[in-house]
Design an enzyme around this catalytic site. Structure first.
Site, short mmCIF file in Angstrom:
data_model
loop_
_atom_site.label_atom_id
_atom_site.label_comp_id
_atom_site.label_asym_id
_atom_site.label_seq_id
_atom_site.Cartn_x
_atom_site.Cartn_y
_atom_site.Cartn_z
N VAL A 1 0.86 -1.18 0.00
CA VAL A 1 0.00 0.00 0.00
C VAL A 1 0.90 1.23 0.00
O VAL A 1 1.97 1.22 0.62
CB VAL A 1 -0.93 0.01 1.24
CG1 VAL A 1 -1.64 1.35 1.40
CG2 VAL A 1 -1.95 -1.12 1.15
N CYS A 2 0.49 2.28 -0.72
CA CYS A 2 1.19 3.57 -0.67
C CYS A 2 2.65 3.40 -1.10
O CYS A 2 2.94 2.65 -2.04
CB CYS A 2 1.02 4.14 0.74
SG CYS A 2 1.36 5.90 0.93
N THR A 3 3.58 4.04 -0.41
CA THR A 3 4.99 3.95 -0.82
C THR A 3 5.61 2.60 -0.47
O THR A 3 6.81 2.41 -0.72
CB THR A 3 5.81 5.09 -0.19
OG1 THR A 3 5.64 5.06 1.24
CG2 THR A 3 5.38 6.44 -0.71
#
Lengths: 219, 219
Positions: free
Chosen positions: B95-97
């Site tokens: 998820v995300c970075t």
């Protein structure tokens, strides 16, 4: 923010993510004891203060829901803590069955409120609250959210009250909160009878224990 | 699920909530050391296993993003751990970075992937990935989500692949995931120029450190 064994981690982490930027360093994660507190999904969150070490005057008093919530409804120490801090808090907030804990402490008597769909209509009225079928419900300084994931919507709504709509919009963009669930099954109406029955079976113990706790307090 | 200092708690807790019912008791929260790991919003989550104690064969290898992600991209022990487990995992997720950490470990070379909007187009290509502007991106056994809250959508999509759509719908209803954010500001397009500029300022350090880490790995 109150932590207790069997809380739902997302109930707390959702709104906390969106509110965290408001006042960095002023977050108090309180529980009966300092240290890891197991959630109902297997992740433990760390409590950093004992109840009696929580500041007396809070901007937001927050209570999550979860499988462990009926035990909190029946706990005199938890109820006394919530009554004391709620009397001076600017905002009193909950997600999911957290509203039943607030209600058990007498804090929703005469208030419009919501909770998880599995207990909203059946348990909130036993605690003197008027159940409302909305995702986030404000009544005076009480703000309650529906089940689990509704905490994200509560976080944004509360951030907007505390710091304005543009602040909330910025927090929403930082969290890239443009939800696009792959299914439409987030409410009993959308999910249909069969899925709702399966979910009710998972939630049966929680709804029954919540109702029993509410009846025992009333009686 | 990998934990590290400066992870975003919601990146991990969102999908974990929706996947938790799949195989209770088989969750491994791994980090360099067992014990509380501070997130970037002030909540600590408890790591229960050291990296070397994580099972060799995983159903899902999961990596969250967060302000601490650039340091993980540059950490040889983390990269070696991820390469080893990813080689045998059924699914490799982020998820995300978190996708930048996977990319830094060489695990997104030639894959379509996404990440937080602030780094998606600028950093993913430096790691050999093809950036895709979608909330959840599947490519073979890799599944990456956009920023922070996109983990809930990833959790449902992955639950459906692992156990079928009705299982995922039931998890969605239990979590009452019928999102209704009070604003439309979850993407730069929806938020508009002014809000996007405010969010970019908050995220500037993360995007610059991510880009520098990716360039240093490539060079």
């Amino acid at each position: 923010m109150l932590l207790y064994p069997g809380m739902t981690a997302l109930d707390l982490v959702g709104p906390q993510t969106l509110l965290a930027g408001l006042a960095p360093g002023s977050l108090h994660l309180v529980a009966k004891d300092v240290g890891p507190v197991p959630s109902d999904s297997g992740i433990s969150l760390l409590a950093t203060s004992r109840l009696d070490a929580a500041p007396r005057d809070l901007d937001v008093l927050f209570v999550p829901g979860g499988e462990g919530s009926p035990a909190q409804m029946l706990d005199p120490e938890i109820r006394a803590f919530l009554r004391d801090r709620a009397a001076r808090a600017a905002w009193v907030a909950s997600v999911c069955t957290g509203s039943l804990i607030l209600g058990a402490a007498g804090l929703l008597e005469g208030y419009r409120a919501t909770s998880h769909w599995c207990v909203r209509a059946s348990v909130l009225p036993l605690l003197g609250a008027q159940p409302v079928d909305e995702r986030v419900v404000f009544d005076r300084n009480r703000v309650t959210a529906a089940g689990v994931s509704a905490g994200l919507d509560l976080g944004l709504a509360l951030a907007a009250r505390l710091r304005g709509a543009d602040y909330a919009r910025t927090a929403q963009l930082v969290a890239e909160y443009a939800p696009r669930p792959p299914f439409r099954a987030g409410t009993p109406e959308e999910a249909g009878a069969e899925i709702t029955q399966a979910a009710r079976a998972i939630l049966e113990r929680l709804s029954e224990q919540s109702r029993a706790a509410a009846l025992s307090i009333r009686g």
